[in-house]
Design a protein around this motif. Structure first.
Motif, PDB file in Angstrom:
ATOM      1  N   GLU A   1       0.885  -1.307  -0.015  1.00 48.74           N
ATOM      2  CA  GLU A   1      -0.039   0.009   0.132  1.00 48.74           C
ATOM      3  C   GLU A   1       0.863   1.099  -0.018  1.00 48.74           C
ATOM      4  N   LEU A   2       2.096   1.053   0.544  1.00 45.53           N
ATOM      5  CA  LEU A   2       2.853   2.269   0.681  1.00 45.53           C
ATOM      6  C   LEU A   2       3.709   2.689  -0.438  1.00 45.53           C
ATOM      7  N   GLY A   3       3.911   1.437  -1.214  1.00 43.83           N
ATOM      8  CA  GLY A   3       4.610   1.590  -2.468  1.00 43.83           C
ATOM      9  C   GLY A   3       6.053   1.120  -2.377  1.00 43.83           C
ATOM     10  N   LEU A   4       6.691   0.613  -3.499  1.00 47.17           N
ATOM     11  CA  LEU A   4       7.996  -0.139  -3.413  1.00 47.17           C
ATOM     12  C   LEU A   4       9.228   1.093  -3.225  1.00 47.17           C
ATOM     13  N   ALA A   5       8.911   2.252  -3.572  1.00 47.84           N
ATOM     14  CA  ALA A   5       9.979   3.298  -3.214  1.00 47.84           C
ATOM     15  C   ALA A   5      10.348   3.319  -1.788  1.00 47.84           C
ATOM     16  N   SER A   6       9.484   3.389  -0.830  1.00 51.80           N
ATOM     17  CA  SER A   6       9.990   3.301   0.676  1.00 51.80           C
ATOM     18  C   SER A   6      10.020   1.959   1.247  1.00 51.80           C
ATOM     19  N   THR A   7       9.606   0.884   0.771  1.00 54.29           N
ATOM     20  CA  THR A   7       9.391  -0.370   1.363  1.00 54.29           C
ATOM     21  C   THR A   7      10.255  -1.343   0.781  1.00 54.29           C
ATOM     22  N   ALA A   8      10.941  -1.271  -0.436  1.00 56.32           N
ATOM     23  CA  ALA A   8      11.726  -2.337  -1.361  1.00 56.32           C
ATOM     24  C   ALA A   8      12.864  -2.941  -0.236  1.00 56.32           C
TER      25      ALA A   8
END
Length: 484
Positions: free
Chosen positions: A56-63
């Motif tokens: 939900e937060l997106g890969l940019a911050s959680t990858a």
């Protein structure tokens, strides 16, 4: 004294902005910390919930956190959840090395695990991989036919000439029609339909680069509807180009237009607007739920700001929102708290199973559906259908008619809902305007734009021209307009 007060107000504004930024930073830091903790939890269900929250937060911050997790993860279900997360975010640019590495891992893992094709997924999956590569056949065997190589014998284009509304044996004289929101999909579709019918179109939009301004005969940028000068600018454009009719395509503009109806008439414009209360009910998803429930229209279980009394899985979305923005599907109770913090003034609904549909209809007179088209939403992007197919179902159309009657609506509308495997019809929301996938309904023969214009000028609406042909499928693609 006045200068001191002004300085104090500025300082207070700066402090509030800084506090808001700080609060948002702290909130997202806590969410990311919760994701990292969840990924390290001994319970696989909690780890899967953390993966979905990361999505939900997106890969940019959680990858980076997902990469660390998959390096030590042994549970196939958790790894499959990561693959699904990566697949659902192929649209994100490969802006970091961590995103690229995570996509490469997912691609390699899928290639080594053909059993994933039998794993249950929440929706038809997209393949994980590096952006820009050609996808292999779908992971899901039910969708394999969608990816097989086609031959010329698979394509049936001999009926293409029969698409669209039938020839009009009683056409209107050429009119000068002002269309709003021509930067959106609905606005573009209306511009094209009106020009094809021989009318002169004046297109306006808040974006001076809107493509509809170029597609129309005349175009002009106007302020947004929440700008106090919007109505003045709209009347100026109408006067400048001698517009006779007004066709709005943006819901958020309707309250301003309805309130300023007298000024629009004084400018020589004719129009057909719904009641202000109808528009407000459609914009407020909580009010819409209550109105439909009270009228006996089937709607999903819904609560405001909480999931109490709402069976899962859940959809969390803004009470006031559009275009599928900030909509989160939640399957685990552990995800609910995070989803509620991510949405402004959230409502919680039971996520419905079955096939999603949209009904494009014209209500005239008020509360009565004159006709329209039903279409399956087979694929969507940004809330707009990109692949769809028309169908016929009396029970769906009857439910749509009940919805229109409960709203007291007049004019174009699109109603969205689901049909379950046992045929039960449930309505999710209504929009008092033309839809983004209007071209499909027009191609299937339902002349919604043409008959709406007839209603505006006081002519009888011809229900026979609002019947849609079932089985017409639409595939959307980008097109370009050039200007020198």
């Amino acid at each position: 004294m006045v200068d001191n007060l002004r300085l104090l107000a500025i300082l207070l504004g700066v402090v509030l902005i800084a506090a808001g930024i700080g609060w948002r930073t702290v909130r997202f830091a806590r969410i990311r910390q919760g994701i990292r903790s969840g990924l390290a939890d001994p319970d696989p269900a909690v780890r899967i919930a953390a993966v979905r929250q990361a999505a939900e937060l997106g890969l940019a911050s959680t990858a980076p956190a997902l990469l660390r997790a998959v390096r030590v993860e042994t549970d196939p279900a958790v790894r499959a959840a990561v693959v699904e997360c990566v697949a659902a975010h192929q649209w994100e640019p490969a802006s970091t090395a961590a995103i690229v590495e995570l996509r490469l891992w997912a691609k390699a893992y899928v290639g080594a695990r053909p059993d994933l094709a039998r794993s249950p997924v929440r929706s038809a999956p997209l393949l994980a991989g590096v952006a820009g590569t050609v996808p292999a056949p779908s992971l899901h065997p039910v969708r394999e036919h969608e990816f097989r190589r086609r031959t010329a014998t698979d394509l049936h284009v001999d009926d293409a000439a029969a698409l669209g509304p039938p020839p009009d044996d009683d056409p209107l004289a050429r009119l000068r029609i002002l269309v709003t929101g021509v930067g959106g999909a609905a606005g573009v579709a209306v511009v094209r339909a009106l020009r094809a019918a021989g009318h002169t179109v004046i297109g306006v939009d808040a974006d001076p680069d809107a493509v509809g301004i170029r597609l129309a005969d005349h175009g002009q940028a106007v302020p947004r509807a929440d700008d106090p000068t919007y109505l003045t600018a709209l009347i100026h454009a109408a006067t400048l180009f001698d517009a006779e009719l007004l066709v709005p395509t943006v819901t958020e503009e309707l309250p301003v237009l309805i309130a300023g109806a007298g000024y629009l008439r004084d400018a020589g414009l004719r129009f057909l607007f719904p009641d202000a209360r109808t528009v407000q009910t459609c914009r407020d998803k909580w009010a819409f739920y209550q109105a439909m429930r009270d009228a006996g229209v089937p709607v999903p279980a819904t609560a405001l700001g909480t999931a109490e009394g709402v069976p899962g899985p859940w959809i969390v979305k803004p009470r006031f929102g559009r275009g599928s923005r900030d909509v989160h599907r939640v399957t685990a109770p552990q995800e609910l708290a995070a989803a509620l913090t991510l949405v402004a003034e959230p409502i919680v609904q039971t996520a419905l199973a079955g096939r999603e549909f949209t009904a494009d209809v014209l209500a005239h007179p008020a509360e009565i559906v004159a006709g329209g088209a039903l279409r399956w939403r087979l694929a969507t992007k940004g809330g707009i259908s990109t692949v769809g197919e028309t169908f016929s179902d009396d029970s769906v159309m009857q439910t749509v008619a009940l919805t229109i009657k409960a709203l007291g609506h007049i004019g174009p509308a699109n109603i969205q809902g689901f049909v379950s495997d046992d045929g039960a019809v449930t309505v999710v929301e209504a929009n008092p305007r033309f839809s983004g996938a209007l071209p499909l309904s027009l191609a299937a023969g339902a002349d919604l734009v043409g008959e709406y214009v007839r209603a505006i000028v006081g002519r009888a609406v011809r229900t026979e021209r609002l019947a849609a042909r079932p089985g017409v499928r639409m595939y959307r693609y980008f097109d370009e307009v050039y200007q020198t």
